[in-house]
Design a protein around this motif. Structure first.
Motif, PDB file in Angstrom:
ATOM      1  N   VAL A  21     129.122   3.322  -4.591  1.00 19.88           N
ATOM      2  CA  VAL A  21     130.282   4.196  -4.703  1.00 19.88           C
ATOM      3  C   VAL A  21     130.297   5.073  -3.456  1.00 19.88           C
ATOM      4  O   VAL A  21     129.272   5.596  -3.043  1.00 19.88           O
ATOM      5  N   LEU A  22     131.477   5.211  -2.863  1.00 22.36           N
ATOM      6  CA  LEU A  22     131.617   6.078  -1.699  1.00 22.36           C
ATOM      7  C   LEU A  22     132.140   7.435  -2.152  1.00 22.36           C
ATOM      8  O   LEU A  22     133.144   7.513  -2.858  1.00 22.36           O
ATOM      9  N   VAL A  23     131.453   8.483  -1.748  1.00 23.40           N
ATOM     10  CA  VAL A  23     131.914   9.850  -2.032  1.00 23.40           C
ATOM     11  C   VAL A  23     132.300  10.459  -0.705  1.00 23.40           C
ATOM     12  O   VAL A  23     131.471  10.614   0.193  1.00 23.40           O
ATOM     13  N   LEU A  24     133.571  10.780  -0.586  1.00 22.19           N
ATOM     14  CA  LEU A  24     134.104  11.330   0.656  1.00 22.19           C
ATOM     15  C   LEU A  24     134.264  12.837   0.504  1.00 22.19           C
ATOM     16  O   LEU A  24     135.137  13.307  -0.226  1.00 22.19           O
ATOM     17  N   GLN A  25     133.415  13.572   1.199  1.00 21.18           N
ATOM     18  CA  GLN A  25     133.447  15.032   1.154  1.00 21.18           C
ATOM     19  C   GLN A  25     134.503  15.543   2.125  1.00 21.18           C
ATOM     20  O   GLN A  25     134.632  15.034   3.231  1.00 21.18           O
ATOM     21  N   GLN A  26     135.244  16.555   1.686  1.00 23.20           N
ATOM     22  CA  GLN A  26     136.227  17.185   2.551  1.00 23.20           C
ATOM     23  C   GLN A  26     135.779  18.600   2.889  1.00 23.20           C
ATOM     24  O   GLN A  26     134.892  19.151   2.249  1.00 23.20           O
ATOM     25  N   ARG A  27     136.408  19.180   3.863  1.00 20.89           N
ATOM     26  CA  ARG A  27     136.073  20.537   4.275  1.00 20.89           C
ATOM     27  C   ARG A  27     136.970  21.552   3.576  1.00 20.89           C
ATOM     28  O   ARG A  27     137.926  21.196   2.911  1.00 20.89           O
ATOM     29  N   ALA A  28     136.627  22.807   3.779  1.00 19.99           N
ATOM     30  CA  ALA A  28     137.428  23.950   3.313  1.00 19.99           C
ATOM     31  C   ALA A  28     137.600  23.973   1.802  1.00 19.99           C
ATOM     32  O   ALA A  28     138.646  24.346   1.293  1.00 19.99           O
ATOM     33  N   GLY A  29     136.557  23.543   1.078  1.00 17.04           N
ATOM     34  CA  GLY A  29     136.603  23.625  -0.379  1.00 17.04           C
ATOM     35  C   GLY A  29     137.525  22.638  -1.056  1.00 17.04           C
ATOM     36  O   GLY A  29     137.784  22.743  -2.248  1.00 17.04           O
ATOM     37  N   ARG A  30     138.042  21.681  -0.333  1.00 17.86           N
ATOM     38  CA  ARG A  30     138.925  20.679  -0.938  1.00 17.86           C
ATOM     39  C   ARG A  30     138.080  19.699  -1.741  1.00 17.86           C
ATOM     40  O   ARG A  30     136.913  19.481  -1.438  1.00 17.86           O
ATOM     41  N   PRO A  31     138.654  19.076  -2.765  1.00 20.19           N
ATOM     42  CA  PRO A  31     137.854  18.194  -3.626  1.00 20.19           C
ATOM     43  C   PRO A  31     137.400  16.926  -2.908  1.00 20.19           C
ATOM     44  O   PRO A  31     138.065  16.439  -1.999  1.00 20.19           O
ATOM     45  N   ALA A  32     136.247  16.456  -3.328  1.00 24.03           N
ATOM     46  CA  ALA A  32     135.731  15.194  -2.800  1.00 24.03           C
ATOM     47  C   ALA A  32     136.500  14.035  -3.445  1.00 24.03           C
ATOM     48  O   ALA A  32     137.029  14.154  -4.552  1.00 24.03           O
ATOM     49  N   TRP A  33     136.541  12.920  -2.746  1.00 21.09           N
ATOM     50  CA  TRP A  33     137.161  11.701  -3.265  1.00 21.09           C
ATOM     51  C   TRP A  33     136.073  10.674  -3.526  1.00 21.09           C
ATOM     52  O   TRP A  33     135.107  10.574  -2.776  1.00 21.09           O
ATOM     53  N   VAL A  34     136.236   9.912  -4.599  1.00 18.61           N
ATOM     54  CA  VAL A  34     135.278   8.884  -4.962  1.00 18.61           C
ATOM     55  C   VAL A  34     135.980   7.536  -4.884  1.00 18.61           C
ATOM     56  O   VAL A  34     137.027   7.333  -5.512  1.00 18.61           O
ATOM     57  N   LEU A  35     135.412   6.628  -4.101  1.00 17.29           N
ATOM     58  CA  LEU A  35     135.967   5.282  -3.969  1.00 17.29           C
ATOM     59  C   LEU A  35     134.980   4.278  -4.542  1.00 17.29           C
ATOM     60  O   LEU A  35     133.792   4.304  -4.231  1.00 17.29           O
ATOM     61  N   GLU A  36     135.489   3.411  -5.391  1.00 16.74           N
ATOM     62  CA  GLU A  36     134.663   2.336  -5.936  1.00 16.74           C
ATOM     63  C   GLU A  36     135.542   1.122  -6.157  1.00 16.74           C
ATOM     64  O   GLU A  36     136.762   1.218  -6.208  1.00 16.74           O
ATOM     65  N   THR A  37     134.919  -0.025  -6.278  1.00 17.31           N
ATOM     66  CA  THR A  37     135.696  -1.252  -6.431  1.00 17.31           C
ATOM     67  C   THR A  37     136.356  -1.307  -7.807  1.00 17.31           C
ATOM     68  O   THR A  37     135.890  -0.690  -8.768  1.00 17.31           O
ATOM     69  N   GLU A  38     137.422  -2.058  -7.884  1.00 13.98           N
ATOM     70  CA  GLU A  38     138.129  -2.222  -9.153  1.00 13.98           C
ATOM     71  C   GLU A  38     137.213  -2.849 -10.201  1.00 13.98           C
ATOM     72  O   GLU A  38     137.228  -2.453 -11.366  1.00 13.98           O
ATOM     73  N   GLY A  39     136.389  -3.803  -9.795  1.00 12.56           N
ATOM     74  CA  GLY A  39     135.460  -4.435 -10.729  1.00 12.56           C
ATOM     75  C   GLY A  39     134.490  -3.439 -11.331  1.00 12.56           C
ATOM     76  O   GLY A  39     134.191  -3.480 -12.529  1.00 12.56           O
ATOM     77  N   ARG A  40     134.006  -2.534 -10.521  1.00 15.34           N
ATOM     78  CA  ARG A  40     133.084  -1.499 -10.999  1.00 15.34           C
ATOM     79  C   ARG A  40     133.796  -0.565 -11.982  1.00 15.34           C
ATOM     80  O   ARG A  40     133.233  -0.191 -13.006  1.00 15.34           O
ATOM     81  N   VAL A  41     135.027  -0.197 -11.681  1.00 17.03           N
ATOM     82  CA  VAL A  41     135.801   0.676 -12.565  1.00 17.03           C
ATOM     83  C   VAL A  41     136.060  -0.020 -13.893  1.00 17.03           C
ATOM     84  O   VAL A  41     135.909   0.581 -14.967  1.00 17.03           O
ATOM     85  N   ARG A  42     136.425  -1.291 -13.838  1.00 15.14           N
ATOM     86  CA  ARG A  42     136.678  -2.033 -15.088  1.00 15.14           C
ATOM     87  C   ARG A  42     135.411  -2.165 -15.927  1.00 15.14           C
ATOM     88  O   ARG A  42     135.449  -2.030 -17.142  1.00 15.14           O
ATOM     89  N   ALA A  43     134.281  -2.422 -15.278  1.00 13.94           N
ATOM     90  CA  ALA A  43     133.014  -2.542 -16.012  1.00 13.94           C
ATOM     91  C   ALA A  43     132.654  -1.221 -16.677  1.00 13.94           C
ATOM     92  O   ALA A  43     132.218  -1.196 -17.838  1.00 13.94           O
TER      93      ALA A  43
END
Length: 149
Positions: A21-43
């Protein structure tokens, strides 16, 4: 986030290869984004639906509900502050709400329910506060208050 944008193809290829899973951190207190494959989400969704259905079956089985509630209190220690009857209600509501949330893939209502019950347990943890909030109301609520009094 900026490193991901600069080399997104490399990061996505590596994440696909490792099923990370990729966790994309942002600056200035903005929320992080989480990227994962569709297969992982479905499982994850399928596993959550299965587990929530199993929990519902447990909490609605009269022979098991007391043991399950006691075990649940061990994983969420604050549940021990709830009266025994409320512990059973919480466990049933939590399981039912989790199952409903799993069916649509949104868990905000489950988080809200747990927060509400945690707040209730916090009140019960203070005997004086619980007694004052449980006391009968002396002034009737169905009579309007006179503004001149």
């Amino acid at each position: 986030m900026s490193r991901f944008i600069q080399n997104y193809n490399q990061h996505l290829t590596e994440a696909e290869r490792t099923d990370d899973v990729l966790v994309l951190q942002q600056r200035a207190g903005r929320p992080a984004w989480v990227l994962e494959t569709e297969g992982r989400v479905r499982a994850t969704a399928e596993a959550t639906e299965f587990l929530s259905a199993a929990l519902v079956a447990l909490v609605h089985d009269e022979a098991l509900v007391d043991r399950f509630a006691a075990a649940f209190a061990g994983s969420l220690p604050w549940v021990a502050f709830l009266p025994e009857a409320d512990q059973l209600v919480f466990v049933a509501e939590a399981a039912d709400t989790l199952r409903a949330c799993a069916s649509i893939g949104r868990y905000t209502e489950f988080a809200s329910l747990v927060d509400d019950w945690r707040n209730t347990a916090e009140i019960w943890s203070d005997p004086a506060l619980a007694a004052s909030l449980s006391a009968d109301i002396i002034d009737p609520l169905n009579e309007p208050v006179n503004a001149t009094d």
